[in-house]
Design a protein around this motif. Structure first.
Motif, mmCIF file in Angstrom:
data_model
loop_
_atom_site.group_PDB
_atom_site.id
_atom_site.type_symbol
_atom_site.label_atom_id
_atom_site.label_comp_id
_atom_site.label_asym_id
_atom_site.label_seq_id
_atom_site.Cartn_x
_atom_site.Cartn_y
_atom_site.Cartn_z
ATOM 1 N N GLY A 121 -5.301 18.770 21.819
ATOM 2 C CA GLY A 121 -4.480 17.812 22.537
ATOM 3 C C GLY A 121 -3.482 17.116 21.637
ATOM 4 O O GLY A 121 -3.130 17.601 20.564
ATOM 5 N N GLY A 122 -3.000 15.985 22.146
ATOM 6 C CA GLY A 122 -2.045 15.188 21.397
ATOM 7 C C GLY A 122 -0.650 15.259 21.964
ATOM 8 O O GLY A 122 0.229 14.495 21.582
ATOM 9 N N ALA A 123 -0.436 16.205 22.874
ATOM 10 C CA ALA A 123 0.907 16.373 23.424
ATOM 11 C C ALA A 123 0.961 16.000 24.910
ATOM 12 O O ALA A 123 1.970 16.249 25.572
ATOM 13 N N GLY A 124 -0.123 15.453 25.413
ATOM 14 C CA GLY A 124 -0.148 15.096 26.828
ATOM 15 C C GLY A 124 -0.084 16.309 27.738
ATOM 16 O O GLY A 124 0.404 16.241 28.861
ATOM 17 N N VAL A 263 -15.134 18.658 23.260
ATOM 18 C CA VAL A 263 -16.134 17.849 23.952
ATOM 19 C C VAL A 263 -17.428 17.841 23.128
ATOM 20 O O VAL A 263 -17.875 18.880 22.657
ATOM 21 N N GLU A 264 -17.993 16.655 22.936
ATOM 22 C CA GLU A 264 -19.148 16.533 22.040
ATOM 23 C C GLU A 264 -20.368 17.305 22.536
ATOM 24 O O GLU A 264 -21.051 17.980 21.759
ATOM 25 N N ALA A 265 -20.617 17.227 23.843
ATOM 26 C CA ALA A 265 -21.830 17.832 24.407
ATOM 27 C C ALA A 265 -21.801 19.352 24.269
ATOM 28 O O ALA A 265 -20.798 19.984 24.582
ATOM 29 N N PHE A 266 -22.890 19.920 23.784
ATOM 30 C CA PHE A 266 -23.054 21.374 23.658
ATOM 31 C C PHE A 266 -21.987 22.011 22.760
ATOM 32 O O PHE A 266 -21.652 23.181 22.916
ATOM 33 N N GLY A 267 -21.468 21.270 21.819
ATOM 34 C CA GLY A 267 -20.392 21.775 20.976
ATOM 35 C C GLY A 267 -20.875 22.326 19.639
ATOM 36 O O GLY A 267 -22.075 22.440 19.385
ATOM 37 N N GLY A 292 -16.986 13.376 19.034
ATOM 38 C CA GLY A 292 -16.248 14.413 19.749
ATOM 39 C C GLY A 292 -15.662 13.806 21.003
ATOM 40 O O GLY A 292 -15.805 12.603 21.250
ATOM 41 N N ALA A 293 -14.998 14.627 21.793
ATOM 42 C CA ALA A 293 -14.409 14.111 23.025
ATOM 43 C C ALA A 293 -15.493 13.797 24.037
ATOM 44 O O ALA A 293 -16.550 14.420 24.030
ATOM 45 N N PRO A 294 -15.232 12.797 24.883
ATOM 46 C CA PRO A 294 -16.183 12.510 25.960
ATOM 47 C C PRO A 294 -16.234 13.656 26.956
ATOM 48 O O PRO A 294 -15.373 14.535 26.953
ATOM 49 N N PHE A 295 -17.237 13.643 27.804
ATOM 50 C CA PHE A 295 -17.474 14.761 28.720
ATOM 51 C C PHE A 295 -16.587 14.632 29.949
ATOM 52 O O PHE A 295 -17.025 14.240 31.033
ATOM 53 N N MET A 296 -15.326 14.944 29.750
ATOM 54 C CA MET A 296 -14.342 14.853 30.834
ATOM 55 C C MET A 296 -13.146 15.727 30.478
ATOM 56 O O MET A 296 -12.939 16.050 29.318
ATOM 57 N N PRO A 297 -12.376 16.163 31.472
ATOM 58 C CA PRO A 297 -11.169 16.937 31.174
ATOM 59 C C PRO A 297 -10.161 16.111 30.385
ATOM 60 O O PRO A 297 -10.142 14.875 30.474
ATOM 61 N N SER A 298 -9.297 16.810 29.637
ATOM 62 C CA SER A 298 -8.300 16.120 28.805
ATOM 63 C C SER A 298 -7.336 15.327 29.674
ATOM 64 O O SER A 298 -6.771 15.874 30.618
ATOM 65 N N TYR A 308 -9.234 9.475 24.065
ATOM 66 C CA TYR A 308 -10.048 10.679 24.271
ATOM 67 C C TYR A 308 -10.255 11.457 22.972
ATOM 68 O O TYR A 308 -11.345 11.946 22.690
ATOM 69 N N LEU A 309 -9.194 11.537 22.165
ATOM 70 C CA LEU A 309 -9.253 12.337 20.935
ATOM 71 C C LEU A 309 -9.985 11.572 19.837
ATOM 72 O O LEU A 309 -9.947 10.348 19.791
ATOM 73 N N PRO A 310 -10.655 12.315 18.938
ATOM 74 C CA PRO A 310 -11.250 11.622 17.791
ATOM 75 C C PRO A 310 -10.141 10.959 16.987
ATOM 76 O O PRO A 310 -9.051 11.512 16.839
ATOM 77 N N ASN A 311 -10.399 9.768 16.497
ATOM 78 C CA ASN A 311 -9.375 9.045 15.743
ATOM 79 C C ASN A 311 -10.063 8.279 14.621
ATOM 80 O O ASN A 311 -11.294 8.167 14.592
#
Lengths: 324, 326
Positions: A121-124, A263-267, A292-298, A308-311
């Motif tokens: 991500g990062g570009a919307g 996404v963090e889960a199952f990654g 990691g990212a939360p469990f949701m679409p970008s 949403y992104l790790p920072n």
């Protein structure tokens, strides 16, 4: 001294491989005329001809299936899938065909193909153009997955992938293509399965890969100002991954944080954490943590995507938990 | 069904060739009949899909191919493997999942392959072999080999979007690839007439690809038509479709009770048996001689397979990646 851009490193890897081996071919959507969505294939058709560098129709399932057949019949195809999200259409060829053939056909053949794609991500770009799906591929026996986080690795890992007799998924990152480093003195072909220490430190280990390394590095810099020394390990290769290097670092720092954009889960982080909880149990002074990212679409909205992104802030928060 | 009437191809008059075609068909038939027994004995893992009644297509098409030509097959692929030249002992050992099998017992019925013979694999996924044949054709074209690739698929695969992608690409790049549709009227357990609203000739026309319908139960016609088409592909004529009308005698898989299938349909298939049709043009003595020889070959191959060893665990685990790779 010049600079080396990530997308130019990718380009150079393909150019050098095509110069060295006439069986290396490249095809994909807009790779020939347009030079790739991110410019990574620019100029290759001019140098190596339309027979070896071809634009394809928008037919991911067919072109990846074709790569499998081409690899069985004497070519070393590189296919560009411009967004990893589009690999969904090609999953049969990757998972049921390419990955299985060495075992399933009793070692009669190799499938020396490379799928170059990019994630992140990062570009919307939203839910269908920003995903990090590398764990899907790392979960399939028979595939290799690499994820270069800097220009030199982009070159070295892609060369290694092209040379490899097995199917390799090379996952680049859209936010890294324009990043640059001073032109290195040498650009070695790297070994798939080897991690690299980007920053040594004694207090904790951060294992990361791809663009998430930047958040880790920024966090490590800020933490250093407080006297917290972070060791950063760039996995580079996700399947196989360098368990020995992670364990060795853990044995030095006794604290482990895994940071990835997926996404963090199952990654990927879940696998590393599980292995280190097993083989590294005696070394651990704290629970293994993940960012990691939360469990949701970008998300599309910039403010949401930033969160949403790790920072650096989310990494520092995890480090504080780790050291508490 | 609205299908195009089959082309009448000239029969193969050469007696030596017809005997060769008959032998290939009979080898497939007797092999698959033997598999039924071996399955009942519990010696074959998984399930098997038989091509009984469809042997003329494999025999006829493969008769015009060279060892350099490549094919991809389907879940119903025993006949393709045999006609392309897999050794029978390695075939039976593979079906019995033995270490001496063509794929060291790791492929079995649905993934039998003989890469050296150009048989790039049966396939458990409908339509998945088609792009693999295209890729092989791309390699032939790029490396300037005098070779063609053949994609076998059933009429059930016509409902897969991948077929359209492949027809488009084959024509776009003028690939040396032959599409062979084995139209047996069924897609798994449902007549294809209840699944598909278009016909292959119209799909071919939309892609500008020549479409040749043929009686797929007449091996002479299949061989004749395939010979002409493959010669044209070899000379750079681009892709073509051979649309073979045939009948599935058994069910989708061996043991399929075929509930709801019209008994008249099965009688029709029996009356159109490709072996019977071919035998009409052969002497009784020739037919009997081939029967004796094929029976002996198969018995020897089965004896070999029964005695062959089981695959080893360590070898299987080590087979996932090339040993010398990173």
């Amino acid at each position: 001294m010049g600079e080396l851009r990530y997308n130019h490193a990718v380009n150079r890897a393909m150019a050098d491989a095509m110069a060295a081996d006439p069986t290396v071919v490249l095809f994909g959507e807009d790779v020939a005329g347009a030079g790739g969505v991110y410019g990574a294939t620019r100029g290759l058709r001019d140098r190596y001809g339309g027979k070896r560098v071809r634009d394809t129709p928008i037919s991911e399932a067919a072109i990846v299936g074709m790569a499998v057949g081409a690899a069985l019949s004497g070519l070393k195809p590189i296919v560009e899938i411009s967004f990893i999200d589009f690999m969904t259409f090609a999953m049969d060829a990757v998972v049921n065909q390419a990955a299985k053939m060495r075992t399933m056909f009793g070692g009669q053949c190799s499938v020396p193909m490379v799928l170059r794609t990019q994630h992140g991500g990062g570009a919307g770009s939203g839910p269908q153009h920003s995903q990090c799906l590398e764990a899907w591929f790392a979960h399939v026996p028979g595939l290799k997955v690499v994820c270069p986080g800097d220009p030199a690795s982009a070159y070295g890992l892609l060369r290694a992938a092209i040379d490899d007799p097995d199917p390799v998924i090379v996952v680049e990152h859209k936010a890294l293509y324009a990043t640059r480093v001073p032109e290195p003195n040498s650009l070695p072909i790297l070994s798939i399965g080897k991690a690299a220490i980007l920053r040594p430190g004694r207090d904790l280990t951060i294992v990361s890969y791809g663009a998430a390394l930047r958040a880790a590095a920024e966090a490590a810099g800020r933490l250093a100002a407080e006297g917290i020394e972070t060791e950063i390990l760039d996995l580079r290769s996700l399947q196989p991954w360098d368990e020995g290097a992670v364990l060795a670092s853990l044995a030095r720092t006794h604290r482990l944080l895994i940071v990835h954009e997926a996404v963090e889960a199952f990654g990927i982080g879940a696998e590393i954490a599980a292995r280190m909880a097993d083989v590294g149990f005696d070394e651990l002074d704290a629970p293994i943590l993940r960012v990691g990212a939360p469990f949701m679409p970008s998300p599309v909205a910039k403010a949401l995507e930033r969160r949403y992104l790790p920072n650096p802030e989310s990494v520092i928060a995890a480090v504080r938990r780790l050291l508490a | 069904m609205g299908k195009t009437a089959p082309t009448i191809a000239k029969p193969v008059s050469n007696d030596v060739r017809l005997r060769r075609l008959y032998r290939t068909m009979l080898t497939i038939r007797r092999t698959e009949e033997a598999l039924v027994g071996l399955l009942a004995e519990g010696l074959i893992p998984g399930f098997i899909h038989l091509s009984i009644g469809q042997e003329a297509i494999a025999a006829g098409v493969m008769d015009v191919l060279t060892p350099a030509d490549t094919i991809t097959s389907t879940h119903r692929g025993h006949g393709h493997a045999i006609a392309k030249g897999i050794r029978l002992d390695k075939f039976f050992a593979e079906l019995l999942a033995k270490d001496a099998g063509a794929c060291r017992g790791r492929g079995g019925s649905m993934h039998v392959a003989d890469i050296a013979q150009g048989m790039l694999g049966a396939n458990g996924i409908v339509a998945a072999g088609i792009p693999i044949a295209l890729g092989s054709a791309l390699a032939h074209q790029t490396l300037e080999r005098d070779a063609v690739a053949v994609a076998f698929f059933g009429d059930g695969a016509m409902a897969e979007g991948l077929l359209h992608e492949c027809l488009n690409l084959a024509k776009l790049w003028n690939l040396p690839v032959l599409f062979v549709c084995e139209d047996n009227g069924w897609g798994e357990f449902l007549p294809t007439a209840q699944q598909i609203v278009f016909t292959l000739d119209r799909l071919a026309a939309a892609h500008g690809i020549p479409h040749v319908p043929i009686d797929g139960n007449d091996v002479a016609s299949v061989a004749q038509a395939a010979g002409e088409i493959v010669a044209n592909i070899r000379s750079g004529g681009g892709p073509a479709i051979l649309d073979c009308h045939t009948m599935r005698v058994g069910g989708h898989y061996e043991g399929d009770p075929q509930r709801g299938r019209d008994p008249g349909d099965l009688a029709k298939a029996a009356a159109r048996d490709p072996l019977t049709i071919a035998a009409k043009d052969l002497s009784n003595a020739a037919v009997a001689k081939i029967e004796t020889e094929v029976t002996a070959d198969i018995a020897a191959a089965i004896a070999f397979a029964r005695l062959a060893g089981e695959p080893g665990w360590d070898d299987a685990v080590a087979s996932v990646y090339a040993a010398d790779a990173a």
